[in-house]
Design a protein around this motif. Structure first.
Motif, PDB file in Angstrom:
ATOM      1  N   LYS A   6      70.869  98.939  33.691  1.00  0.00           N
ATOM      2  CA  LYS A   6      69.841  99.388  32.747  1.00  0.00           C
ATOM      3  C   LYS A   6      68.427  99.104  33.249  1.00  0.00           C
ATOM      4  O   LYS A   6      67.479  99.750  32.825  1.00  0.00           O
ATOM      5  N   VAL A   7      68.288  98.136  34.148  1.00  0.00           N
ATOM      6  CA  VAL A   7      66.951  97.846  34.674  1.00  0.00           C
ATOM      7  C   VAL A   7      66.377  99.033  35.445  1.00  0.00           C
ATOM      8  O   VAL A   7      65.161  99.138  35.605  1.00  0.00           O
ATOM      9  N   ASP A   9      66.109 101.899  34.426  1.00  0.00           N
ATOM     10  CA  ASP A   9      65.365 102.753  33.494  1.00  0.00           C
ATOM     11  C   ASP A   9      63.879 102.400  33.482  1.00  0.00           C
ATOM     12  O   ASP A   9      63.073 103.142  32.931  1.00  0.00           O
ATOM     13  N   LYS A  10      63.538 101.273  34.032  1.00  0.00           N
ATOM     14  CA  LYS A  10      62.148 100.781  34.014  1.00  0.00           C
ATOM     15  C   LYS A  10      61.549 100.964  35.408  1.00  0.00           C
ATOM     16  O   LYS A  10      61.535 100.058  36.221  1.00  0.00           O
ATOM     17  N   LYS A 141      54.798 105.367  31.155  1.00  0.00           N
ATOM     18  CA  LYS A 141      55.698 104.451  30.442  1.00  0.00           C
ATOM     19  C   LYS A 141      55.631 103.034  30.990  1.00  0.00           C
ATOM     20  O   LYS A 141      56.134 102.112  30.367  1.00  0.00           O
ATOM     21  N   THR A 142      55.036 102.881  32.171  1.00  0.00           N
ATOM     22  CA  THR A 142      54.889 101.561  32.766  1.00  0.00           C
ATOM     23  C   THR A 142      53.478 101.405  33.316  1.00  0.00           C
ATOM     24  O   THR A 142      52.800 102.397  33.623  1.00  0.00           O
ATOM     25  N   LEU A 185      55.235  97.575  29.772  1.00  0.00           N
ATOM     26  CA  LEU A 185      56.015  98.745  29.361  1.00  0.00           C
ATOM     27  C   LEU A 185      55.394  99.333  28.119  1.00  0.00           C
ATOM     28  O   LEU A 185      54.960  98.606  27.223  1.00  0.00           O
ATOM     29  N   GLU A 186      55.360 100.640  28.046  1.00  0.00           N
ATOM     30  CA  GLU A 186      54.766 101.337  26.899  1.00  0.00           C
ATOM     31  C   GLU A 186      55.418 100.869  25.602  1.00  0.00           C
ATOM     32  O   GLU A 186      56.641 100.867  25.460  1.00  0.00           O
ATOM     33  N   GLU A 188      56.089  98.125  24.227  1.00  0.00           N
ATOM     34  CA  GLU A 188      56.848  96.875  24.096  1.00  0.00           C
ATOM     35  C   GLU A 188      55.879  95.702  24.022  1.00  0.00           C
ATOM     36  O   GLU A 188      54.915  95.625  24.761  1.00  0.00           O
ATOM     37  N   ALA A 192      58.434  93.007  30.092  1.00  0.00           N
ATOM     38  CA  ALA A 192      59.363  93.858  30.830  1.00  0.00           C
ATOM     39  C   ALA A 192      60.760  93.296  30.772  1.00  0.00           C
ATOM     40  O   ALA A 192      61.705  93.873  31.108  1.00  0.00           O
TER      41      ALA A 192
END
Length: 192
Positions: A6-7, A9-10, A141-142, A185-186, A188, A192
């Motif tokens: 899942k990491v 995705d960032k 997004k980042t 991160l957008e 959040e 991260a």
């Protein structure tokens, strides 16, 4: 937090936005929430694929003993953390920020065909700027913020299809008042 697939995705790819503002120690001395507002910061535009920011690998020294050539310890020094980019513009605002104007004279020049030009003079002496730098990814997004960057610039002449402008070189430094860099991160609020 567990590291798994899942990491992936960032991702931080590209740089849709680059902003710079003067490093302000008072902002970083805050306890609790630190707020940085780049809305009035300088927008920096770099030539395609010229922006890079990297930290070199640590330099590791192992300590050994004579008996059996066994390693008993190690120590490391962190690698240099640098930033580079090329601004494709000879606008006075760009040169005034990154270069040192030479005197206050305004210069007028007439070309061979009679075209008239005017402008300012600059020194080749290095000018050091301490900046806080925001870089936002292509998908927005980042983002990454470098708290304290010593930036130096050089005149970049015409090279092939690359227009003249300013070549930036920066050293990403330790921030004596807090984090050296931020991974964002957008939307959040917990990181991260």
């Amino acid at each position: 937090m567990t590291i798994d697939k899942k990491v992936l995705d960032k991702l931080m790819v590209g740089n849709a936005e680059i902003r710079m503002m003067d490093f302000d120690p008072s902002v970083w001395k805050e306890t609790g929430a630190v707020t940085l507002d780049f809305s009035d910061a300088d927008s920096i535009f770099t030539l395609k694929d010229s922006l890079s920011f990297d930290q070199d690998s640590p330099s590791i020294t192992t300590i050994k003993i004579d008996q059996g050539d066994a390693e008993i310890a190690s120590r490391a020094e962190k690698g240099d953390f640098t930033m580079e980019g090329r601004i494709p513009s000879i606008a006075a605002a760009v040169f005034d920020k990154f270069q040192s104007p030479e005197g206050s004279a305004t210069y007028s020049v007439t070309g061979g065909d009679g075209t008239k030009y005017s402008g300012k003079g600059y020194s080749t002496d290095l000018k050091k700027l301490q900046q806080t730098v925001l870089i936002v990814s292509d998908d927005k997004k980042t983002a990454v913020v470098f708290a304290c960057v010593d930036i130096y610039a050089a005149f970049a002449g015409i090279s092939g299809d690359d227009p003249a402008g300013v070549l930036l070189s920066g050293a990403i430094k330790q921030n004596p008042y807090g984090a050296d860099y931020l991974i964002l991160l957008e939307g959040e609020s917990t990181g991260a």
